[in-house]
Design a protein around this motif. Structure first.
Motif, PDB file in Angstrom:
ATOM      1  N   UNK A 246      -7.524   3.267  70.683  1.00  0.00           N
ATOM      2  CA  UNK A 246      -6.486   3.981  71.439  1.00  0.00           C
ATOM      3  C   UNK A 246      -6.739   5.485  71.406  1.00  0.00           C
ATOM      4  N   UNK A 247      -7.136   6.012  70.254  1.00  0.00           N
ATOM      5  CA  UNK A 247      -7.434   7.450  70.147  1.00  0.00           C
ATOM      6  C   UNK A 247      -8.621   7.837  71.025  1.00  0.00           C
ATOM      7  N   UNK A 248      -9.642   6.986  71.037  1.00  0.00           N
ATOM      8  CA  UNK A 248     -10.824   7.265  71.872  1.00  0.00           C
ATOM      9  C   UNK A 248     -10.444   7.252  73.345  1.00  0.00           C
ATOM     10  N   UNK A 249      -9.645   6.256  73.757  1.00  0.00           N
ATOM     11  CA  UNK A 249      -9.183   6.205  75.140  1.00  0.00           C
ATOM     12  C   UNK A 249      -8.363   7.445  75.487  1.00  0.00           C
ATOM     13  N   UNK A 250      -7.502   7.865  74.564  1.00  0.00           N
ATOM     14  CA  UNK A 250      -6.678   9.051  74.779  1.00  0.00           C
ATOM     15  C   UNK A 250      -7.552  10.298  74.920  1.00  0.00           C
ATOM     16  N   UNK A 251      -8.574  10.412  74.086  1.00  0.00           N
ATOM     17  CA  UNK A 251      -9.449  11.590  74.150  1.00  0.00           C
ATOM     18  C   UNK A 251     -10.238  11.647  75.457  1.00  0.00           C
ATOM     19  N   UNK A 252     -10.464  10.499  76.079  1.00  0.00           N
ATOM     20  CA  UNK A 252     -11.182  10.465  77.350  1.00  0.00           C
ATOM     21  C   UNK A 252     -10.255  10.729  78.530  1.00  0.00           C
ATOM     22  N   UNK A 253      -8.948  10.621  78.309  1.00  0.00           N
ATOM     23  CA  UNK A 253      -8.008  10.881  79.391  1.00  0.00           C
ATOM     24  C   UNK A 253      -7.288   9.656  79.908  1.00  0.00           C
ATOM     25  N   UNK A 254      -7.431   8.527  79.232  1.00  0.00           N
ATOM     26  CA  UNK A 254      -6.712   7.325  79.657  1.00  0.00           C
ATOM     27  C   UNK A 254      -5.208   7.529  79.447  1.00  0.00           C
ATOM     28  N   UNK A 255      -4.440   6.959  80.327  1.00  0.00           N
ATOM     29  CA  UNK A 255      -2.983   7.100  80.259  1.00  0.00           C
ATOM     30  C   UNK A 255      -2.418   6.212  79.153  1.00  0.00           C
ATOM     31  N   UNK A 256      -1.220   6.540  78.666  1.00  0.00           N
ATOM     32  CA  UNK A 256      -0.613   5.734  77.589  1.00  0.00           C
ATOM     33  C   UNK A 256      -0.479   4.250  77.935  1.00  0.00           C
ATOM     34  N   UNK A 257      -0.139   3.923  79.174  1.00  0.00           N
ATOM     35  CA  UNK A 257      -0.001   2.508  79.523  1.00  0.00           C
ATOM     36  C   UNK A 257      -1.349   1.793  79.477  1.00  0.00           C
ATOM     37  N   UNK A 258      -2.429   2.506  79.808  1.00  0.00           N
ATOM     38  CA  UNK A 258      -3.765   1.920  79.724  1.00  0.00           C
ATOM     39  C   UNK A 258      -4.139   1.667  78.262  1.00  0.00           C
ATOM     40  N   UNK A 259      -3.826   2.628  77.412  1.00  0.00           N
ATOM     41  CA  UNK A 259      -4.102   2.479  75.989  1.00  0.00           C
ATOM     42  C   UNK A 259      -3.335   1.288  75.417  1.00  0.00           C
ATOM     43  N   UNK A 260      -2.075   1.165  75.799  1.00  0.00           N
ATOM     44  CA  UNK A 260      -1.226   0.090  75.287  1.00  0.00           C
ATOM     45  C   UNK A 260      -1.739  -1.283  75.723  1.00  0.00           C
ATOM     46  N   UNK A 261      -2.147  -1.394  76.982  1.00  0.00           N
ATOM     47  CA  UNK A 261      -2.603  -2.683  77.493  1.00  0.00           C
ATOM     48  C   UNK A 261      -3.980  -3.087  76.969  1.00  0.00           C
ATOM     49  N   UNK A 262      -4.847  -2.123  76.684  1.00  0.00           N
ATOM     50  CA  UNK A 262      -6.250  -2.439  76.426  1.00  0.00           C
ATOM     51  C   UNK A 262      -6.712  -2.284  74.985  1.00  0.00           C
ATOM     52  N   UNK A 263      -6.071  -1.458  74.193  1.00  0.00           N
ATOM     53  CA  UNK A 263      -6.601  -1.121  72.866  1.00  0.00           C
ATOM     54  C   UNK A 263      -6.805  -2.339  71.970  1.00  0.00           C
ATOM     55  N   UNK A 264      -5.829  -3.212  71.892  1.00  0.00           N
ATOM     56  CA  UNK A 264      -5.943  -4.373  70.995  1.00  0.00           C
ATOM     57  C   UNK A 264      -7.070  -5.297  71.440  1.00  0.00           C
ATOM     58  N   UNK A 265      -7.118  -5.610  72.712  1.00  0.00           N
ATOM     59  CA  UNK A 265      -8.161  -6.513  73.211  1.00  0.00           C
ATOM     60  C   UNK A 265      -9.552  -5.922  73.074  1.00  0.00           C
ATOM     61  N   UNK A 266      -9.688  -4.638  73.382  1.00  0.00           N
ATOM     62  CA  UNK A 266     -11.000  -3.997  73.255  1.00  0.00           C
ATOM     63  C   UNK A 266     -11.444  -3.912  71.799  1.00  0.00           C
ATOM     64  N   UNK A 267     -10.520  -3.602  70.907  1.00  0.00           N
ATOM     65  CA  UNK A 267     -10.863  -3.538  69.471  1.00  0.00           C
ATOM     66  C   UNK A 267     -11.336  -4.902  68.980  1.00  0.00           C
ATOM     67  N   UNK A 268     -10.639  -5.950  69.383  1.00  0.00           N
ATOM     68  CA  UNK A 268     -11.033  -7.300  68.980  1.00  0.00           C
ATOM     69  C   UNK A 268     -12.394  -7.675  69.578  1.00  0.00           C
ATOM     70  N   UNK A 269     -12.603  -7.337  70.829  1.00  0.00           N
ATOM     71  CA  UNK A 269     -13.877  -7.647  71.500  1.00  0.00           C
ATOM     72  C   UNK A 269     -15.031  -6.883  70.842  1.00  0.00           C
ATOM     73  N   UNK A 270     -14.819  -5.617  70.518  1.00  0.00           N
ATOM     74  CA  UNK A 270     -15.883  -4.821  69.906  1.00  0.00           C
ATOM     75  C   UNK A 270     -16.186  -5.308  68.492  1.00  0.00           C
ATOM     76  N   UNK A 271     -15.159  -5.710  67.763  1.00  0.00           N
ATOM     77  CA  UNK A 271     -15.364  -6.184  66.402  1.00  0.00           C
ATOM     78  C   UNK A 271     -16.175  -7.486  66.375  1.00  0.00           C
ATOM     79  N   UNK A 272     -16.008  -8.302  67.404  1.00  0.00           N
ATOM     80  CA  UNK A 272     -16.712  -9.583  67.425  1.00  0.00           C
ATOM     81  C   UNK A 272     -18.062  -9.519  68.138  1.00  0.00           C
ATOM     82  N   UNK A 273     -18.373  -8.393  68.795  1.00  0.00           N
ATOM     83  CA  UNK A 273     -19.663  -8.306  69.508  1.00  0.00           C
ATOM     84  C   UNK A 273     -20.708  -7.581  68.693  1.00  0.00           C
TER      85      UNK A 273
END
Length: 110
Positions: free
Chosen positions: A83-110
């Motif tokens: 979420x912090x990385x998305x925020x630093x790039x300029x992603x909106x709060x709703x984008x961070x909320x919708x994507x952070x958990x799924x992306x973190x899980x996907x990155x951890x397993x890849x």
């Protein structure tokens, strides 16, 4: 009208602060095996979230932000750091909320 390279920051101050772009998938020499795996996993997450909310993947997160996140992920993968990385790039709060958990899980397993 022609400008010298040194004159560009004076004309366009934001141009001087631009970050180098991430490579387009499939191009570049500094690619590792994990980067395409992260990109594929992230695209799957965007597809699932987009289908659930009926939002095109490109509107959930711009391709530039997606590549940046996949090529330069946080050192420690967690929902908060993604979420912090998305925020630093300029992603909106709703984008961070919708994507952070799924992306973190996907990155951890890849």
């Amino acid at each position: 009208m022609r400008f010298s390279v040194g004159a560009i920051p004076a004309i366009c101050p934001n141009c001087a602060r631009a970050k180098p772009a991430c490579p387009i998938p499939g191009h570049g020499r500094r690619r590792t095996r994990r980067q395409p795996a992260r990109l594929d996993a992230a695209k799957a997450v965007l597809g699932e979230v987009g289908e659930h909310w009926n939002i095109p993947a490109e509107n959930l997160l711009t391709p530039k932000y997606l590549r940046e996140l996949c090529w330069n992920p946080p050192a420690l993968i967690s929902v908060e750091t993604v979420a912090e990385k998305l925020d630093s790039m300029g992603a909106r709060p709703w984008q961070q909320e919708l994507l952070s958990a799924g992306l973190a899980q996907a990155f951890a397993s890849s």
